[in-house]
Write an enzyme that holds these catalytic residues in place. Structure first.
Site, mmCIF file in Angstrom:
data_model
loop_
_atom_site.group_PDB
_atom_site.id
_atom_site.type_symbol
_atom_site.label_atom_id
_atom_site.label_comp_id
_atom_site.label_asym_id
_atom_site.label_seq_id
_atom_site.Cartn_x
_atom_site.Cartn_y
_atom_site.Cartn_z
ATOM 1 N N ARG A 66 0.819 -1.206 0.000
ATOM 2 C CA ARG A 66 0.000 0.000 0.000
ATOM 3 C C ARG A 66 0.861 1.268 0.000
ATOM 4 O O ARG A 66 1.753 1.414 -0.809
ATOM 5 C CB ARG A 66 -1.001 -0.054 1.156
ATOM 6 N N SER A 67 0.635 2.177 0.931
ATOM 7 C CA SER A 67 1.307 3.480 0.858
ATOM 8 C C SER A 67 2.796 3.427 1.145
ATOM 9 O O SER A 67 3.496 4.420 0.918
ATOM 10 C CB SER A 67 0.629 4.478 1.806
ATOM 11 N N ALA A 68 3.297 2.288 1.625
ATOM 12 C CA ALA A 68 4.750 2.164 1.749
ATOM 13 C C ALA A 68 5.421 2.222 0.380
ATOM 14 O O ALA A 68 6.625 2.487 0.285
ATOM 15 C CB ALA A 68 5.111 0.862 2.456
ATOM 16 N N THR A 69 4.635 2.009 -0.682
ATOM 17 C CA THR A 69 5.162 2.149 -2.040
ATOM 18 C C THR A 69 5.676 3.562 -2.295
ATOM 19 O O THR A 69 6.570 3.765 -3.126
ATOM 20 C CB THR A 69 4.069 1.809 -3.069
ATOM 21 N N LYS A 70 5.123 4.539 -1.590
ATOM 22 C CA LYS A 70 5.574 5.922 -1.792
ATOM 23 C C LYS A 70 7.061 6.077 -1.501
ATOM 24 O O LYS A 70 7.745 6.881 -2.132
ATOM 25 C CB LYS A 70 4.758 6.878 -0.921
#
Length: 213
Positions: A66-70
């Site tokens: 999820r937002s750890a992809t950022k």
């Protein structure tokens, strides 16, 4: 529940805490890797990777982060800067001319990376199909008016970060961010890491299900 993997001497409490998530907190499937000063001190996994509880979580199970992809996405412009291909203090419009529309001509590359570009959301939401087509998102955020004076404040760009960073990378390199990560980061380092999952890797992925509160 049988926890698989290893921990270094002295890190047995990490294994105990990991197992406790299953015993007391309703965890279904998970993995954990910890490094201390470059040394792996915990490599654990357990449970199941499907909502029905039938398929075991293995050492090779992949998961949506999820937002750890950022964090991965943000590393790409920084590496391009390190290689002399991207100026963090340049205006975004230098690389992506359409982005300057509606009062965004002063937005800098570093503002995109630091969530200070003032376009955290769209006034007109996209459909799921549009959000994932690789074109509609960048076009919409380029046309979006800023929510504040860019660079003067911070707001988490949860909705638009993938479009702004992805399009910037595409304009600079001619490659999608997924392809760049695969060719320049994941493959050289031997990582099971993707932005845009290859069809052949889908069986590895844990399917997230609802966990009772």
């Amino acid at each position: 529940m049988d926890v698989q993997g290893t921990v270094a001497d002295g890190f047995e409490p990490v294994r105990d805490a990991f197992a406790e998530n299953f015993a007391r907190r309703g965890e279904r499937g998970a993995a954990l890797a910890l490094y201390l000063h470059g040394r792996k001190v915990a490599d654990l996994w357990g449970g199941t990777k499907d909502a029905d509880g039938q398929e075991p979580w293995t050492r090779d199970t992949a998961q949506v982060v999820r937002s750890a992809t950022k964090g991965v996405a943000a590393a790409v412009p920084l590496l391009l800067h390190q290689r002399g291909q991207l100026d963090l203090d340049a205006r975004v419009s230098r690389y992506w001319p359409e982005f300057k529309a509606n009062g965004k001509e002063r937005v800098l590359v570093r503002h995109l990376l630091s969530h200070r570009a003032a376009v955290p959301a769209l006034d007109t939401p996209l459909t799921p199909a549009q959000a994932g087509d690789g074109v509609s998102g960048p076009e919409a955020v380029a046309a979006q008016a800023p929510a504040w004076e860019p660079g003067t404040d911070h707001g988490y760009h949860a909705q638009t970060f993938s479009w702004t960073i992805g399009e910037l990378v595409r304009r600079v390199t001619g490659r999608t961010i997924g392809r760049w990560v695969a060719e320049e980061i994941a493959r050289p380092l031997g990582l099971g890491l993707w932005i845009g999952l290859p069809e052949a890797e889908r069986p590895r992925v844990g399917r997230i299900g609802d966990v009772p509160a």
